[in-house]
Design a protein around this motif. Structure first.
Motif, PDB file in Angstrom:
ATOM      1  N   SER A 288      26.124   6.179 -24.966  1.00  0.00           N
ATOM      2  CA  SER A 288      27.186   5.309 -24.448  1.00  0.00           C
ATOM      3  C   SER A 288      26.858   3.842 -24.670  1.00  0.00           C
ATOM      4  CB  SER A 288      27.413   5.581 -22.958  1.00  0.00           C
ATOM      5  OG  SER A 288      26.249   5.330 -22.204  1.00  0.00           O
ATOM      6  N   GLU A 289      25.569   3.487 -24.615  1.00  0.00           N
ATOM      7  CA  GLU A 289      25.178   2.099 -24.889  1.00  0.00           C
ATOM      8  C   GLU A 289      25.490   1.739 -26.335  1.00  0.00           C
ATOM      9  OE1 GLU A 289      24.104  -0.149 -22.876  1.00  0.00           O
ATOM     10  OE2 GLU A 289      23.886   1.105 -21.094  1.00  0.00           O
ATOM     11  N   ALA A 290      25.255   2.686 -27.243  1.00  0.00           N
ATOM     12  CA  ALA A 290      25.562   2.435 -28.651  1.00  0.00           C
ATOM     13  C   ALA A 290      27.068   2.293 -28.855  1.00  0.00           C
ATOM     14  CB  ALA A 290      25.012   3.578 -29.502  1.00  0.00           C
ATOM     15  N   LYS A 291      27.828   3.129 -28.148  1.00  0.00           N
ATOM     16  CA  LYS A 291      29.290   3.067 -28.270  1.00  0.00           C
ATOM     17  C   LYS A 291      29.838   1.764 -27.714  1.00  0.00           C
ATOM     18  CE  LYS A 291      32.250   5.404 -25.627  1.00  0.00           C
ATOM     19  NZ  LYS A 291      33.038   6.513 -25.033  1.00  0.00           N
ATOM     20  N   LEU A 292      29.200   1.273 -26.654  1.00  0.00           N
ATOM     21  CA  LEU A 292      29.674   0.047 -26.024  1.00  0.00           C
ATOM     22  C   LEU A 292      29.678  -1.112 -27.000  1.00  0.00           C
ATOM     23  CD1 LEU A 292      30.563  -1.380 -23.434  1.00  0.00           C
ATOM     24  CD2 LEU A 292      28.156  -1.779 -22.904  1.00  0.00           C
ATOM     25  N   GLY A 293      28.694  -1.132 -27.894  1.00  0.00           N
ATOM     26  CA  GLY A 293      28.605  -2.244 -28.830  1.00  0.00           C
ATOM     27  C   GLY A 293      29.448  -2.070 -30.078  1.00  0.00           C
ATOM     28  N   SER A 294      29.861  -0.831 -30.368  1.00  0.00           N
ATOM     29  CA  SER A 294      30.546  -0.600 -31.638  1.00  0.00           C
ATOM     30  C   SER A 294      31.979  -0.097 -31.509  1.00  0.00           C
ATOM     31  CB  SER A 294      29.751   0.432 -32.457  1.00  0.00           C
ATOM     32  OG  SER A 294      29.680   1.671 -31.760  1.00  0.00           O
ATOM     33  N   HIS A 295      32.325   0.464 -30.337  1.00  0.00           N
ATOM     34  CA  HIS A 295      33.637   1.080 -30.216  1.00  0.00           C
ATOM     35  C   HIS A 295      34.744   0.035 -30.341  1.00  0.00           C
ATOM     36  CE1 HIS A 295      36.815   3.747 -28.962  1.00  0.00           C
ATOM     37  NE2 HIS A 295      35.951   4.750 -28.893  1.00  0.00           N
ATOM     38  N   LYS A 296      35.749   0.367 -31.113  1.00  0.00           N
ATOM     39  CA  LYS A 296      36.821  -0.576 -31.418  1.00  0.00           C
ATOM     40  C   LYS A 296      37.578  -1.030 -30.174  1.00  0.00           C
ATOM     41  CE  LYS A 296      40.984  -1.098 -34.250  1.00  0.00           C
ATOM     42  NZ  LYS A 296      41.884  -0.435 -35.224  1.00  0.00           N
ATOM     43  N   LYS A 297      37.796  -0.102 -29.241  1.00  0.00           N
ATOM     44  CA  LYS A 297      38.648  -0.445 -28.102  1.00  0.00           C
ATOM     45  C   LYS A 297      38.024  -1.524 -27.226  1.00  0.00           C
ATOM     46  CE  LYS A 297      37.271   2.944 -24.568  1.00  0.00           C
ATOM     47  NZ  LYS A 297      37.752   4.022 -23.680  1.00  0.00           N
ATOM     48  N   GLN A 300      38.839  -4.975 -28.141  1.00  0.00           N
ATOM     49  CA  GLN A 300      40.225  -5.340 -27.902  1.00  0.00           C
ATOM     50  C   GLN A 300      40.506  -5.633 -26.434  1.00  0.00           C
ATOM     51  OE1 GLN A 300      42.160  -1.838 -29.433  1.00  0.00           O
ATOM     52  NE2 GLN A 300      42.067  -2.541 -31.562  1.00  0.00           N
ATOM     53  N   CYS A 301      39.484  -5.571 -25.565  1.00  0.00           N
ATOM     54  CA  CYS A 301      39.716  -5.806 -24.149  1.00  0.00           C
ATOM     55  C   CYS A 301      39.928  -7.305 -23.892  1.00  0.00           C
ATOM     56  CB  CYS A 301      38.558  -5.275 -23.310  1.00  0.00           C
ATOM     57  SG  CYS A 301      37.006  -6.154 -23.530  1.00  0.00           S
ATOM     58  N   HIS A 302      40.362  -7.597 -22.701  1.00  0.00           N
ATOM     59  CA  HIS A 302      40.674  -8.984 -22.361  1.00  0.00           C
ATOM     60  C   HIS A 302      39.412  -9.839 -22.479  1.00  0.00           C
ATOM     61  CE1 HIS A 302      41.976 -12.507 -20.057  1.00  0.00           C
ATOM     62  NE2 HIS A 302      43.194 -12.111 -20.361  1.00  0.00           N
ATOM     63  N   PRO A 303      39.552 -11.075 -22.978  1.00  0.00           N
ATOM     64  CA  PRO A 303      38.385 -11.943 -23.206  1.00  0.00           C
ATOM     65  C   PRO A 303      37.497 -12.154 -21.988  1.00  0.00           C
ATOM     66  CG  PRO A 303      40.310 -12.845 -24.293  1.00  0.00           C
ATOM     67  CD  PRO A 303      40.797 -11.678 -23.495  1.00  0.00           C
ATOM     68  N   ILE A 304      38.053 -12.116 -20.775  1.00  0.00           N
ATOM     69  CA  ILE A 304      37.214 -12.375 -19.601  1.00  0.00           C
ATOM     70  C   ILE A 304      36.204 -11.249 -19.369  1.00  0.00           C
ATOM     71  CG2 ILE A 304      38.961 -13.756 -18.442  1.00  0.00           C
ATOM     72  CD1 ILE A 304      39.525 -11.367 -16.626  1.00  0.00           C
ATOM     73  N   LEU A 305      36.448 -10.071 -19.971  1.00  0.00           N
ATOM     74  CA  LEU A 305      35.528  -8.952 -19.785  1.00  0.00           C
ATOM     75  C   LEU A 305      34.401  -8.914 -20.819  1.00  0.00           C
ATOM     76  CD1 LEU A 305      37.934  -5.972 -18.942  1.00  0.00           C
ATOM     77  CD2 LEU A 305      36.917  -7.661 -17.409  1.00  0.00           C
ATOM     78  N   VAL A 306      34.643  -9.483 -21.973  1.00  0.00           N
ATOM     79  CA  VAL A 306      33.677  -9.404 -23.072  1.00  0.00           C
ATOM     80  C   VAL A 306      32.282  -9.890 -22.683  1.00  0.00           C
ATOM     81  CG1 VAL A 306      33.133 -10.190 -25.405  1.00  0.00           C
ATOM     82  CG2 VAL A 306      35.479  -9.526 -24.824  1.00  0.00           C
ATOM     83  N   PRO A 307      32.132 -11.041 -21.995  1.00  0.00           N
ATOM     84  CA  PRO A 307      30.780 -11.509 -21.641  1.00  0.00           C
ATOM     85  C   PRO A 307      30.062 -10.602 -20.637  1.00  0.00           C
ATOM     86  CG  PRO A 307      32.387 -13.302 -21.505  1.00  0.00           C
ATOM     87  CD  PRO A 307      33.154 -12.037 -21.617  1.00  0.00           C
ATOM     88  N   LEU A 308      30.807  -9.708 -19.970  1.00  0.00           N
ATOM     89  CA  LEU A 308      30.174  -8.850 -18.971  1.00  0.00           C
ATOM     90  C   LEU A 308      29.393  -7.707 -19.585  1.00  0.00           C
ATOM     91  CD1 LEU A 308      33.107  -8.510 -16.395  1.00  0.00           C
ATOM     92  CD2 LEU A 308      31.198 -10.102 -16.337  1.00  0.00           C
ATOM     93  N   ALA A 309      29.783  -7.276 -20.785  1.00  0.00           N
ATOM     94  CA  ALA A 309      29.190  -6.090 -21.404  1.00  0.00           C
ATOM     95  C   ALA A 309      27.664  -6.110 -21.447  1.00  0.00           C
ATOM     96  CB  ALA A 309      29.764  -5.895 -22.802  1.00  0.00           C
ATOM     97  N   PRO A 310      27.013  -7.224 -21.823  1.00  0.00           N
ATOM     98  CA  PRO A 310      25.538  -7.208 -21.886  1.00  0.00           C
ATOM     99  C   PRO A 310      24.876  -7.167 -20.513  1.00  0.00           C
ATOM    100  CG  PRO A 310      26.474  -8.985 -23.213  1.00  0.00           C
ATOM    101  CD  PRO A 310      27.558  -8.493 -22.322  1.00  0.00           C
ATOM    102  N   ASN A 311      25.643  -7.415 -19.459  1.00  0.00           N
ATOM    103  CA  ASN A 311      25.058  -7.557 -18.125  1.00  0.00           C
ATOM    104  C   ASN A 311      25.269  -6.364 -17.204  1.00  0.00           C
ATOM    105  OD1 ASN A 311      24.195 -10.391 -18.505  1.00  0.00           O
ATOM    106  ND2 ASN A 311      26.386 -10.795 -18.604  1.00  0.00           N
ATOM    107  N   VAL A 312      26.077  -5.397 -17.642  1.00  0.00           N
ATOM    108  CA  VAL A 312      26.367  -4.240 -16.787  1.00  0.00           C
ATOM    109  C   VAL A 312      26.108  -2.961 -17.564  1.00  0.00           C
ATOM    110  CG1 VAL A 312      28.099  -5.559 -15.515  1.00  0.00           C
ATOM    111  CG2 VAL A 312      28.819  -4.103 -17.421  1.00  0.00           C
ATOM    112  N   THR A 313      25.954  -1.858 -16.835  1.00  0.00           N
ATOM    113  CA  THR A 313      25.738  -0.576 -17.500  1.00  0.00           C
ATOM    114  C   THR A 313      27.017  -0.153 -18.210  1.00  0.00           C
ATOM    115  OG1 THR A 313      26.430   0.744 -15.583  1.00  0.00           O
ATOM    116  CG2 THR A 313      24.107   0.098 -15.698  1.00  0.00           C
ATOM    117  N   SER A 314      26.861   0.677 -19.222  1.00  0.00           N
ATOM    118  CA  SER A 314      28.025   1.122 -19.992  1.00  0.00           C
ATOM    119  C   SER A 314      29.004   1.899 -19.115  1.00  0.00           C
ATOM    120  CB  SER A 314      27.577   1.988 -21.173  1.00  0.00           C
ATOM    121  OG  SER A 314      26.800   3.087 -20.727  1.00  0.00           O
ATOM    122  N   TYR A 315      28.483   2.622 -18.131  1.00  0.00           N
ATOM    123  CA  TYR A 315      29.351   3.362 -17.201  1.00  0.00           C
ATOM    124  C   TYR A 315      30.232   2.394 -16.423  1.00  0.00           C
ATOM    125  CZ  TYR A 315      30.677   6.042 -13.044  1.00  0.00           C
ATOM    126  OH  TYR A 315      31.375   6.627 -12.020  1.00  0.00           O
TER     127      TYR A 315
END
Length: 464
Positions: A288-297, A300-315
């Motif tokens: 899931s961590e690998a998918k988080l960095g590569s999955h297309k969807k 496409q999420c809202h820009p305010i969420l993008v910076p959160l990805a490196p700081n939270v678990t993929s779940y």
């Protein structure tokens, strides 16, 4: 019971791994209770800190001696169910449960923030009298209560449609989460009672059925703080509302176990299952961590969420993404306020879904018992009532309960064109990534807490 080999094996295991166990024998020297801590449970408990939630669930049919397997499970930062420990008990008595709870407290000295069980009165009394669990909120499994609802009331119904109508309404009342509805709990529950009276009045049992059924419903009504979502969601339980996760583990164990299995084999199977499930969970995390960095969807999420990805678990990010994907379906209106209209802390909004969703779908067996309950879309807000929302909370209470910002909060952020957000405003600490150093620090704190507990003479003695 001839359990000498089992005890010897567990002693050897404790010397090698530090995983504790306790046992006791009855008057004729037969093993009647056993508690076993499972590998890596300390790490899981330390990671949860003061916000761990425990599910306790007994089951039968796993061994030749008919001892009950009682698992203590929790949820980790990746959303996976983890077995912390289990107890084998000769009976489901208050004394047996009390012993198991005391053992758990000795192994995990930092109490959980809540515990979920079924509505067994022996469990309730044992928890209330246990110094360790005495102040821990005791919440009831909503699905077990649904089964009790069926057991106590279905027998008075001959009309299948009327029963479904009543049961559906029961689910709707119980699963209402909005905190603004707390004041109307009694009136909502009274509607259930009145509906029951109306339908039963058409049966041959009439008065006797009505009196007995109403008495049971009134008794359950008093326990609202333990099961009704509008109350239980005021407490952070990380998305847990029942003991379903523990029951799933029991089903997996029973898939391997046989009723004439010896205790030694059963304990070995439980320990092996723990290790296998943890390895499988780790593999899922890596994927899931690998998918988080590569999955297309995700791109496409809202820009305010993008910076959160490196700081939270993929779940956690998946949960947040699902909420954000629904935020576009809501209309946001700023509410009038007597205070400072520019103060972001006091600004509140009315958030309303553009189109009401479909209804709850319940599937029944031929007797009218609920086999499963599903939403038409798991991402849909079933209650289309307006929500009173701010940037830091919402009346739907999803953030308070699950630790993830709800679609209503995200809709407000989008409406206000917020560009930078603080991680903790949208994701609770459990779902945030931590460094290896922080994990070790938490483990040391758990160890220190354990040492303090036992230095005060609170050892769990005597255990034979």
């Amino acid at each position: 019971f001839d359990a000498s080999n089992l005890v010897d094996n567990l002693k050897t295991r404790m010397e090698a791994t530090g995983m504790q166990f306790f046992y006791n024998t009855n008057a004729i020297c037969q093993l009647d209770r056993l508690f076993v801590q499972l590998s890596y449970s300390n790490e899981t408990w330390a990671a949860g800190g003061e916000e761990n939630v425990v599910m306790f669930d007994p089951t039968h049919g796993t061994n030749i001696y008919r001892m009950k397997v009682c698992s203590f499970t929790t949820i980790d930062e990746h959303g996976h169910t983890v077995i912390l420990a289990f107890a084998l008990l000769a009976s489901e008595s208050e004394d047996m449960f009390s012993w198991a709870f005391k053992c758990f407290g000795d192994v995990f000295p930092l109490p959980p923030s809540a515990i979920f069980t079924d509505s067994d009165p022996g469990i309730a009394r044992a928890l209330a009298l246990c110094p360790y669990f005495g102040k821990v909120p005791h919440l009831l499994c909503i699905f077990h209560l649904s089964k009790n609802f069926y057991t106590n009331l279905k027998k008075y119904f001959s009309n299948h449609t009327e029963w479904k109508d009543l049961h559906n309404y029961f689910w709707r009342v119980c699963k209402q989460t909005d905190i603004s509805t707390c004041d109307r709990w009694n009136s909502d529950w009274t509607e259930i009672i009145e509906l029951f009276k109306t339908y039963v009045a058409n049966s041959v049992h009439v008065q006797a059925a009505m009196d007995k059924g109403v008495k049971w419903l009134l008794h359950l009504q008093k326990k609202a703080n333990s099961f009704a979502y509008r109350f239980t969601w005021q407490r952070r339980t990380w998305g847990i509302n029942s003991t379903a996760r523990a029951e799933a583990i029991h089903s997996a164990i029973k898939g391997k176990a046989i009723t004439h299995q010896l205790l030694t084999a059963l304990v070995d199977d439980l320990c092996a299952y723990n290790m296998k499930s943890r390895k499988a969970s780790l593999a899922k995390v890596v994927a899931s961590e690998a998918k988080l960095g590569s999955h297309k969807k995700y791109s496409q999420c809202h820009p305010i969420l993008v910076p959160l990805a490196p700081n939270v678990t993929s779940y956690a990010f998946e949960l947040l993404f699902k909420q954000a994907s629904q935020a576009m379906h809501y209309i946001v209106q700023l509410q009038e306020s007597e205070g400072d209209s520019d103060n972001q802390l006091t600004k509140t909004y009315l958030v309303t879904r553009r189109q009401p969703p479909d209804t709850l779908s319940l599937s029944y067996d031929f007797e009218g018992n609920v086999e499963a309950y599903t939403w038409p879309d798991d991402d849909v807000d079933m209650d289309s009532s307006p929500r009173e929302t701010s940037k830091y909370g919402c009346s739907c209470q999803l953030f308070e309960q699950c630790g993830v910002a709800c679609r209503h909060m995200i809709a407000v952020l989008i409406h206000e064109q917020v560009k930078d957000v603080i991680v903790s405003d949208l994701i609770a600490s459990k779902w945030q990534r931590v460094s290896p150093e922080e994990k070790e620090r938490r483990l040391q704190l758990l160890h220190q807490s354990h040492m303090r507990r036992h230095s005060h003479g609170d050892d769990n003695e005597p255990y034979d």
